[in-house]
Design a protein around this motif. Structure first.
Motif, PDB file in Angstrom:
ATOM      1  N   LEU A  49      -2.424 -12.861   0.636  1.00 22.68           N
ATOM      2  CA  LEU A  49      -2.320 -12.186   1.939  1.00 22.68           C
ATOM      3  C   LEU A  49      -3.793 -12.297   2.584  1.00 22.68           C
ATOM      4  O   LEU A  49      -4.802 -12.067   2.029  1.00 22.68           O
ATOM      5  CB  LEU A  49      -1.797 -10.655   2.125  1.00 22.68           C
ATOM      6  CG  LEU A  49      -0.637 -10.094   1.306  1.00 22.68           C
ATOM      7  CD1 LEU A  49      -0.545  -8.727   1.438  1.00 22.68           C
ATOM      8  CD2 LEU A  49       0.566 -11.061   1.762  1.00 22.68           C
ATOM      9  N   ILE A  87     -14.042 -13.326  -1.975  1.00 24.04           N
ATOM     10  CA  ILE A  87     -15.507 -12.872  -2.254  1.00 24.04           C
ATOM     11  C   ILE A  87     -15.770 -13.811  -3.514  1.00 24.04           C
ATOM     12  O   ILE A  87     -17.058 -13.992  -3.773  1.00 24.04           O
ATOM     13  CB  ILE A  87     -15.565 -11.383  -2.887  1.00 24.04           C
ATOM     14  CG1 ILE A  87     -16.880 -10.802  -3.448  1.00 24.04           C
ATOM     15  CG2 ILE A  87     -14.469 -11.328  -4.421  1.00 24.04           C
ATOM     16  CD1 ILE A  87     -17.663 -10.712  -2.070  1.00 24.04           C
ATOM     17  N   PHE A 142      -6.725  -5.883   9.844  1.00 20.37           N
ATOM     18  CA  PHE A 142      -6.183  -4.652  10.246  1.00 20.37           C
ATOM     19  C   PHE A 142      -6.794  -4.128  11.718  1.00 20.37           C
ATOM     20  O   PHE A 142      -7.855  -4.702  12.195  1.00 20.37           O
ATOM     21  CB  PHE A 142      -6.760  -3.470   9.172  1.00 20.37           C
ATOM     22  CG  PHE A 142      -6.071  -3.657   7.847  1.00 20.37           C
ATOM     23  CD1 PHE A 142      -4.879  -3.174   7.557  1.00 20.37           C
ATOM     24  CD2 PHE A 142      -6.613  -4.436   6.871  1.00 20.37           C
ATOM     25  CE1 PHE A 142      -4.083  -3.436   6.380  1.00 20.37           C
ATOM     26  CE2 PHE A 142      -5.848  -4.599   5.616  1.00 20.37           C
ATOM     27  CZ  PHE A 142      -4.750  -4.178   5.432  1.00 20.37           C
ATOM     28  N   ARG A 158     -10.614  -6.928  -2.627  1.00 14.17           N
ATOM     29  CA  ARG A 158     -11.072  -6.682  -3.852  1.00 14.17           C
ATOM     30  C   ARG A 158     -12.612  -6.787  -3.870  1.00 14.17           C
ATOM     31  O   ARG A 158     -13.176  -7.616  -4.583  1.00 14.17           O
ATOM     32  CB  ARG A 158     -10.373  -7.791  -4.876  1.00 14.17           C
ATOM     33  CG  ARG A 158      -8.945  -7.644  -5.123  1.00 14.17           C
ATOM     34  CD  ARG A 158      -8.401  -8.216  -6.390  1.00 14.17           C
ATOM     35  NE  ARG A 158      -8.237  -9.542  -6.254  1.00 14.17           N
ATOM     36  CZ  ARG A 158      -7.853 -10.378  -7.252  1.00 14.17           C
ATOM     37  NH1 ARG A 158      -7.419  -9.779  -8.254  1.00 14.17           N
ATOM     38  NH2 ARG A 158      -7.586 -11.707  -7.061  1.00 14.17           N
ATOM     39  N   LEU A 168     -10.526  -3.074   1.597  1.00 16.19           N
ATOM     40  CA  LEU A 168     -11.258  -3.110   0.588  1.00 16.19           C
ATOM     41  C   LEU A 168     -10.574  -3.400  -0.711  1.00 16.19           C
ATOM     42  O   LEU A 168     -10.807  -4.320  -1.412  1.00 16.19           O
ATOM     43  CB  LEU A 168     -11.953  -1.691   0.280  1.00 16.19           C
ATOM     44  CG  LEU A 168     -13.247  -1.724  -0.488  1.00 16.19           C
ATOM     45  CD1 LEU A 168     -14.209  -1.953  -0.128  1.00 16.19           C
ATOM     46  CD2 LEU A 168     -13.321   0.023  -1.253  1.00 16.19           C
ATOM     47  N   LYS A 169      -9.257  -2.914  -0.588  1.00 13.91           N
ATOM     48  CA  LYS A 169      -8.375  -3.037  -1.805  1.00 13.91           C
ATOM     49  C   LYS A 169      -7.859  -4.621  -1.646  1.00 13.91           C
ATOM     50  O   LYS A 169      -7.913  -5.433  -2.863  1.00 13.91           O
ATOM     51  CB  LYS A 169      -7.195  -2.298  -1.761  1.00 13.91           C
ATOM     52  CG  LYS A 169      -7.347  -0.819  -2.253  1.00 13.91           C
ATOM     53  CD  LYS A 169      -6.203  -0.177  -1.994  1.00 13.91           C
ATOM     54  CE  LYS A 169      -6.190   1.258  -2.439  1.00 13.91           C
ATOM     55  NZ  LYS A 169      -5.828   1.373  -3.840  1.00 13.91           N
ATOM     56  N   LEU A 170      -7.573  -4.850  -0.280  1.00 14.93           N
ATOM     57  CA  LEU A 170      -7.033  -6.472  -0.338  1.00 14.93           C
ATOM     58  C   LEU A 170      -7.980  -7.357  -0.531  1.00 14.93           C
ATOM     59  O   LEU A 170      -7.581  -8.443  -1.347  1.00 14.93           O
ATOM     60  CB  LEU A 170      -6.578  -6.507   1.199  1.00 14.93           C
ATOM     61  CG  LEU A 170      -5.608  -7.735   1.395  1.00 14.93           C
ATOM     62  CD1 LEU A 170      -4.182  -7.265   1.069  1.00 14.93           C
ATOM     63  CD2 LEU A 170      -5.734  -7.925   2.884  1.00 14.93           C
ATOM     64  N   PHE A 180       0.772  -1.188   0.169  1.00 18.83           N
ATOM     65  CA  PHE A 180      -0.132  -0.009   0.148  1.00 18.83           C
ATOM     66  C   PHE A 180       0.823   1.385   0.123  1.00 18.83           C
ATOM     67  O   PHE A 180       0.381   2.253  -0.426  1.00 18.83           O
ATOM     68  CB  PHE A 180      -0.790  -0.023   1.323  1.00 18.83           C
ATOM     69  CG  PHE A 180      -1.880  -1.194   1.235  1.00 18.83           C
ATOM     70  CD1 PHE A 180      -2.948  -1.170   0.179  1.00 18.83           C
ATOM     71  CD2 PHE A 180      -1.606  -2.361   1.994  1.00 18.83           C
ATOM     72  CE1 PHE A 180      -3.731  -2.209   0.301  1.00 18.83           C
ATOM     73  CE2 PHE A 180      -2.721  -3.312   2.330  1.00 18.83           C
ATOM     74  CZ  PHE A 180      -3.768  -3.451   1.071  1.00 18.83           C
ATOM     75  N   ARG A 230     -10.255 -17.096   4.304  1.00 14.55           N
ATOM     76  CA  ARG A 230      -9.288 -16.692   3.167  1.00 14.55           C
ATOM     77  C   ARG A 230      -8.067 -17.810   2.837  1.00 14.55           C
ATOM     78  O   ARG A 230      -7.047 -17.720   3.045  1.00 14.55           O
ATOM     79  CB  ARG A 230      -8.527 -15.368   3.273  1.00 14.55           C
ATOM     80  CG  ARG A 230      -8.268 -14.609   2.101  1.00 14.55           C
ATOM     81  CD  ARG A 230      -7.935 -13.036   2.410  1.00 14.55           C
ATOM     82  NE  ARG A 230      -7.122 -12.389   1.452  1.00 14.55           N
ATOM     83  CZ  ARG A 230      -7.812 -12.057   0.266  1.00 14.55           C
ATOM     84  NH1 ARG A 230      -8.925 -12.220   0.046  1.00 14.55           N
ATOM     85  NH2 ARG A 230      -6.881 -11.353  -0.644  1.00 14.55           N
ATOM     86  N   TYR A 276     -19.244  -5.369   8.218  1.00 16.87           N
ATOM     87  CA  TYR A 276     -20.157  -5.203   7.402  1.00 16.87           C
ATOM     88  C   TYR A 276     -21.399  -5.817   7.987  1.00 16.87           C
ATOM     89  O   TYR A 276     -21.459  -6.866   8.641  1.00 16.87           O
ATOM     90  CB  TYR A 276     -19.534  -6.241   6.022  1.00 16.87           C
ATOM     91  CG  TYR A 276     -18.298  -5.950   5.475  1.00 16.87           C
ATOM     92  CD1 TYR A 276     -18.266  -4.795   4.448  1.00 16.87           C
ATOM     93  CD2 TYR A 276     -17.186  -6.386   5.701  1.00 16.87           C
ATOM     94  CE1 TYR A 276     -17.157  -4.424   3.939  1.00 16.87           C
ATOM     95  CE2 TYR A 276     -16.044  -6.028   5.217  1.00 16.87           C
ATOM     96  CZ  TYR A 276     -16.081  -4.960   4.344  1.00 16.87           C
ATOM     97  OH  TYR A 276     -14.843  -4.693   3.821  1.00 16.87           O
ATOM     98  N   ARG A 325      -1.598  -9.695  -3.423  1.00 12.19           N
ATOM     99  CA  ARG A 325      -2.460  -9.406  -2.261  1.00 12.19           C
ATOM    100  C   ARG A 325      -3.552 -10.984  -2.169  1.00 12.19           C
ATOM    101  O   ARG A 325      -3.998 -10.979  -0.895  1.00 12.19           O
ATOM    102  CB  ARG A 325      -3.174  -8.153  -2.608  1.00 12.19           C
ATOM    103  CG  ARG A 325      -2.330  -6.892  -2.016  1.00 12.19           C
ATOM    104  CD  ARG A 325      -3.033  -5.797  -2.426  1.00 12.19           C
ATOM    105  NE  ARG A 325      -2.286  -4.440  -2.390  1.00 12.19           N
ATOM    106  CZ  ARG A 325      -2.679  -3.003  -2.902  1.00 12.19           C
ATOM    107  NH1 ARG A 325      -3.602  -3.342  -3.638  1.00 12.19           N
ATOM    108  NH2 ARG A 325      -1.787  -2.287  -2.923  1.00 12.19           N
TER     109      ARG A 325
END
Lengths: 264, 371
Positions: A92, A115, A96, B240, B236-238, A65, A174, A102, A89
């Motif tokens: 990973l 996702i 955080f 995706r 959000l980026k990680l 980042f 993940r 959500y 990424r």
């Protein structure tokens, strides 16, 4: 400029910070100062240090980042700058310090960790079980479809500790990730749950790398190596035993916290 | 405790709802700036009333011109018409200035009411019991009050200031029409009913649609939040998630918009149908007035005066009802606001046992149960 070297990140064997210096844009002070470290596959690493020591910044740099101002971050000898960030990424899994909450449903909140597999309900439940949040979700009126915000019908307002478990479950969902990073993951979780979560993390770290940033010394003992950051520099590193023998900053911080528990 | 949070929705008739809303809004505006509110109401009433003198001047001008065709001294006709045009100009200037000033005052009042709402809400929230503040049902309803406050302040002040304008505009136009035939005014009311009925029906449908879609609106809001104001863009980026959330946002917004478009289509068609009776009534009265001119019972100028008054009465009545309907649209918000402002505050019994807490020697929890 990042490259598109896809093959490089399929299997991470070593991560190296080589003379890394960093400061945030439009600021004067260095946050990381000449950081050098090497982490190998299967290792569990704890990063400790006081507020503002640069712990979270290391994670941001590792995620690509931000780019080091000086020095380089090498993945199996290849500069992170040269790598395809999307592919990097995808390896990973990061929780955080300020992770997102959500509210749409418990299933979504965990499934957003990957996702592409968000509809894989069985895996979502598995991830929830690993962090001990499954029973809580099962107790909700709509179970895994229950919204996690009171603004919705049947919506609930999970406590911070419950959110942390959901966040870790999202990370564990993940499964393809090779590098697991947790930034203050259990600061609001009760001691028993914290112990369970770390045991689970230790178990699943085979063929992966685990890095966790923490200020709670009760958890650092599971780490193979501990890095002590102070004012942007790694001032000590080693196992818990070694660092205690060293009688430096780590011992001072550890003893301070231990005394607080034992004094009563 | 539950009862102190969840108040049953007020549910009296539609007219009572309008007047409840109007009364409460006037109270808040009066509390914010009493003199400004009074000025807005009075000046808007004057604005509404000042249209009819213009119609009368037009009548005098037309009659002067018509009679001038037969006059021997055209210069006298010219001076008379020029004088009347001068009055019309002065009136027009007066109305322009008054209109601008009214708009300025109305905007100013809206700003004060907006800030008054912030003060009232901010002052109230911290005085409530924590169990009330943390109650999900309270949060849900309070969030709506908080979110809507700014928009509603403007949405309420506009129709509120228009009401005296339309009332006086309608009354003065009707007063002229009564000279011709009092029944003409009654006819306007009767032939306007279908339009008002349909308008109010669609405001209700609008509400129902909003209620029906409220969960989807919330999801839309959350999705927008995660895409635009996310507190952790790194995550959000990680993960995706952008494409997934964008697709979901597009889906849900399209669904809402399509339903709204469908309702708006029906609303416009009904509005057109609702206007038809009044349009034909207008035509019939115009024919009647033209016939009166041909029979020599009224002058051409009077024909113009009555016709203009007829249209003005129609417009003002339409505007008045629209303003009431706009106020009615805000009914739910005002009910929520008043419910919130009337919530029981945390009782601090310092006057009763003030002495006891000056020096604390012991705190005891005695068989305490809580959920």
């Amino acid at each position: 400029m990042y490259g598109s070297n896809e093959e490089l990140v399929k299997e991470i064997k070593q991560i190296e910070f080589k003379n890394v210096w960093f400061k945030y844009p439009r600021t004067k002070n260095w946050v990381l100062k000449d950081v050098n470290l090497k982490i190998a596959l299967d290792e569990k690493i704890a990063v400790v240090g006081e507020n503002g020591a640069g712990k979270s910044t290391m994670i941001k740099l590792l995620g690509g980042f931000y780019i080091p101002k000086k020095g380089e971050i090498l993945i199996d000898g290849i500069n992170l700058r040269e790598m395809n960030l999307d592919i990097w990424r995808s390896q990973l899994a990061v929780l955080f310090q300020q992770f997102e909450t959500y509210p749409f449903s418990a299933k979504d909140s965990i499934g957003y960790g990957d996702i592409e597999r968000v509809e894989n309900f069985e895996e979502v439940v598995n991830a929830a079980k690993k962090t001990g949040i499954h029973d809580y979700i099962e107790g909700l009126p709509k179970k895994y479809e229950n919204p996690l915000a009171p603004e919705f019908e049947h919506g609930v307002n999970p406590s911070m500790g419950q959110w942390q478990r959901i966040g870790i479950a999202r990370m564990l969902f993940r499964t393809g990730a090779k590098l697991l990073i947790l930034d203050e993951p259990t600061s609001n979780v009760d001691p028993q749950a914290e112990s369970d979560i770390f045991n689970e993390l230790a178990r699943i770290t085979k063929n992966k790398i685990l890095i966790f940033v923490t200020q709670r010394f009760s958890t650092v003992r599971i780490a193979d190596r501990i890095f002590v950051l102070d004012d942007g520099r790694i001032i000590e590193q080693g196992t818990h035993k070694k660092l205690m023998e060293l009688a430096g900053k780590y011992k001072k911080l550890f003893t301070l916290q231990a005394e607080a528990y034992l004094s009563s | 405790m539950r009862n102190s949070v969840v108040n049953p929705m007020f549910s009296f008739g539609r007219f009572q709802q309008v007047f409840f809303t109007l009364r409460e809004v006037i109270k808040i505006a009066f509390r914010a700036r009493p003199r400004l509110l009074t000025a807005v109401l009075i000046l808007n009433a004057i604005w509404g009333f000042s249209a009819v003198p213009g119609f009368y001047l037009e009548k005098l001008i037309i009659d002067s011109l018509v009679s001038g065709f037969k006059a021997l001294d055209l210069s006298q006709v010219f001076y008379r018409v020029a004088t009347l045009l001068g009055f019309a100009l002065a009136l027009s200037l007066f109305r322009n200035i008054l209109g601008s000033y009214n708009r300025f005052l109305r905007r100013t009042l809206s700003r004060y009411v907006d800030s008054e709402l912030d003060v009232l809400v901010g002052n109230k929230i911290s005085r409530l019991r924590l169990s009330v503040i943390e109650n999900p049902e309270f949060k849900d309803r309070f969030n709506k009050v908080q979110r809507e406050s700014g928009r509603r302040a403007w949405g309420l002040m506009m129709p509120l200031s228009d009401v005296p304008n339309y009332i006086f505009g309608f009354a003065s136009a009707v007063a002229i029409l009564i000279i011709v035939n009092p029944l003409i005014s009654v006819g306007i009311l009767i032939f306007s009913i279908p339009r008002f009925f349909l308008d109010s029906k669609y405001i209700k449908k609008d509400y129902d649609l909003d209620t029906q879609m409220s969960t989807k609106y919330r999801i839309w809001g959350w999705l927008r939040y995660y895409l635009v104001e996310n507190r952790n863009f790194l995550e959000l980026k990680l993960l995706r998630l952008t494409d997934y959330l964008t697709k979901r946002l597009k889906g849900i917004s399209s669904e809402i918009i399509e339903k709204r478009i469908e309702l708006n289509k029906q609303r416009e068609i009904s509005s057109f149908i609702g206007h038809v009776p009044l349009t034909f009534y207008d035509y019939a009265i115009s024919l009647f007035l033209a016939f009166q001119v041909i029979l020599g019972k009224i002058t051409v100028g009077s024909f113009q005066l009555y016709l203009r008054s007829l249209r003005s009465a129609e417009e003002n009545l339409g505007g008045l009802v629209s303003s009431f309907l706009e106020i009615y649209e805000n009914y739910i918000y005002v009910v929520d606001l008043i419910w919130f402002l009337n919530l029981k505050e945390e009782t601090i019994k310092s006057d009763i046992k003030g002495e006891l807490v000056k020096e604390i020697k012991q705190i005891e929890f005695k068989n305490v149960w809580f959920k």
